[in-house]
Write an enzyme that holds these catalytic residues in place. Sequence first.
Site: not given
Length: 277
Positions: A176, A270
Amino acid sequence: MVTVNHQRVPRKRTYLMCSPEHFAVEYAINPWMDVTAPVDTELTVKQWDRLRETLVQLGHEVHLLTPERGLPDMVYAANGAFVVDGAVYGAQFKHEQRAAEAAAHRAFYESQGWRFIAPSETNEGEGDFAYVPEAHGGLILAGHGFRTELPAHAEAQEALGRPVVSLRLVDPRFYHLDVALAAIDDANIVYFPGAFSAASQKVLAQLFPDAVIADDADVMAFGLNLVSDGLNVVLNSEAAGLAEKLEAVGYHPMPVELSELKKGGGSVKCCIAELRR
Ligand code: ARG
């Protein structure tokens, strides 16, 4: 002797988090996840609570999303949408195991009256999108290569009306964007060049000549998966080297322990979605 005095100014933020009550590593969809390694749920909740308290003590507003049984990765609230200028571009997860999280996020935003734009392309919200409001008039940085698909970048630009710069991620450990790059204030970023293709490294160097450059140890300690309010930088306590680098240029690092959530392949950022009006 010339002393450079960096005046870093914090800005109040609104965040969304989701408690890890149902967190577990039951499947492996990134190289950090090991289904045979035990997870201490009680410790996970404790560490997550400290993270939430840290944000609240800094004066930020933290909204909570209700965790759902059977969605062990829901704690990674950053993946559920991407919010800029009061508009919400919804997520569409790559992996079946997380697909149902998107609806929970959508319901949250709709119940709060946000303008929601449903996606038709695979994208994992703030996992792969970052926003730097004062860079070049307001720039969206977007990752692709592992999770979010390239057409989603164009879709996000149409949904949000801000230029999107596509960056190609090339190392599966940094699947990511938010594990390899972070906004540290309204105009600047920190990133680990090795996570990006050579061309994308060139693009970042052109757009952000004053960026803080992270090294191998920083990225492996999940240091880049940070949240900053412009002054205070909340980051994984293992990333001591990165904390030092940020302190040297006038930021205030606030280390937090998130050993359990690292087992799912995530850390500070996150767990935190930013809601930008
Ligand atoms: N286990 C999750 C996944 O692989 C971790 C997500 C981490 N979130 C993030 N914003 N990087 O999807």
